[in-house]
Design an enzyme around this catalytic site. Sequence first.
Site, PDB file in Angstrom:
ATOM      1  N   LEU A   1       0.885  -1.160   0.000  1.00  0.00           N
ATOM      2  CA  LEU A   1       0.000   0.000   0.000  1.00  0.00           C
ATOM      3  C   LEU A   1       0.924   1.211   0.000  1.00  0.00           C
ATOM      4  O   LEU A   1       1.875   1.255   0.789  1.00  0.00           O
ATOM      5  CB  LEU A   1      -0.899   0.013   1.243  1.00  0.00           C
ATOM      6  CG  LEU A   1      -2.084  -0.962   1.270  1.00  0.00           C
ATOM      7  CD1 LEU A   1      -2.756  -0.925   2.635  1.00  0.00           C
ATOM      8  CD2 LEU A   1      -3.095  -0.626   0.184  1.00  0.00           C
ATOM      9  N   ASP A   2       0.655   2.186  -0.857  1.00  0.00           N
ATOM     10  CA  ASP A   2       1.584   3.309  -0.955  1.00  0.00           C
ATOM     11  C   ASP A   2       1.499   4.223   0.267  1.00  0.00           C
ATOM     12  O   ASP A   2       0.627   4.071   1.126  1.00  0.00           O
ATOM     13  CB  ASP A   2       1.372   4.086  -2.263  1.00  0.00           C
ATOM     14  CG  ASP A   2      -0.002   4.712  -2.359  1.00  0.00           C
ATOM     15  OD1 ASP A   2      -0.324   5.552  -1.492  1.00  0.00           O
ATOM     16  OD2 ASP A   2      -0.754   4.382  -3.291  1.00  0.00           O
ATOM     17  N   PHE A   3       2.393   5.177   0.324  1.00  0.00           N
ATOM     18  CA  PHE A   3       2.561   6.072   1.468  1.00  0.00           C
ATOM     19  C   PHE A   3       1.260   6.768   1.861  1.00  0.00           C
ATOM     20  O   PHE A   3       0.949   6.901   3.042  1.00  0.00           O
ATOM     21  CB  PHE A   3       3.629   7.117   1.124  1.00  0.00           C
ATOM     22  CG  PHE A   3       3.947   8.084   2.224  1.00  0.00           C
ATOM     23  CD1 PHE A   3       4.691   7.697   3.328  1.00  0.00           C
ATOM     24  CD2 PHE A   3       3.506   9.399   2.160  1.00  0.00           C
ATOM     25  CE1 PHE A   3       5.001   8.599   4.344  1.00  0.00           C
ATOM     26  CE2 PHE A   3       3.803  10.303   3.161  1.00  0.00           C
ATOM     27  CZ  PHE A   3       4.549   9.902   4.259  1.00  0.00           C
TER      28      PHE A   3
END
Length: 252
Positions: free
Chosen positions: A101-103
């Site tokens: 999951l991205d930032f």
Amino acid sequence: MRINKYIAHNTHYSRKEAEQLIKDGRVAINKKCIKALHVRIKEDEQVYIDSYPIKKNNKYTVIAYHKPKGEIVSKKDDRKRRVIYQSLPKYFQHFISVGRLDFASEGLLLLTDSPEVAHILTQSTLPRVYYLKIHGTLNQEIKQAMLNGLELDDARAGGHSHSKIYSMKFAPFLGFDVLRTSKHFTRLRVMINEGQNRELRRFFASFGRDVLDLKRVSFGFVSLNQLRTRQWRYLEKKEYNKLHKFLAEVKK
């Protein structure tokens, strides 16, 4: 499975330590010494370290973690941003994430101590459910692309500036529901069965729609439910049973 992953999964050695063992000539397959790092292990092969056979470890653990926004799914970050392993107990430091999951995204993240399980789940077509908030409304063109799939020669919009991914093919969504819409924003629930790099952000960005919030609430047979931000839990017995059954089917 590659030899370094096999050693890491079935012994106390890390992947890097396994690679050094191979370079030092201490690893053998069916008693034949190897020094190539790219070798893949077959089901009927026996691996040795210093002439001692490795006993295959068939046990594995999977945990569910509620990743908040502002954490990186990585061991470390060059920009000194917080990584998930700073929130997890130390005994999970060797666990591998199932996808990412991205930032700026939050929600359910699965982690496991089995490289094989991580690989199978990441590459699987198990449904993933997300809640999104996007800028703007859904027109007919977007809805048709969600239903029929989309292929982009240039999918850089919505991706990281340093990403090397230029084109991307999106499979049809498994389903979507518009939960709320206004003049400027739309909230929706979507279900997809892929996990490509920033897939949903790239998809909507191609129509000029920025994803403002993204939260994954389920992955296959595991749901986030009431798990709070930065909390983790072991899979429940019924979830493990479904996972065992799924893995057995994949390996047939």
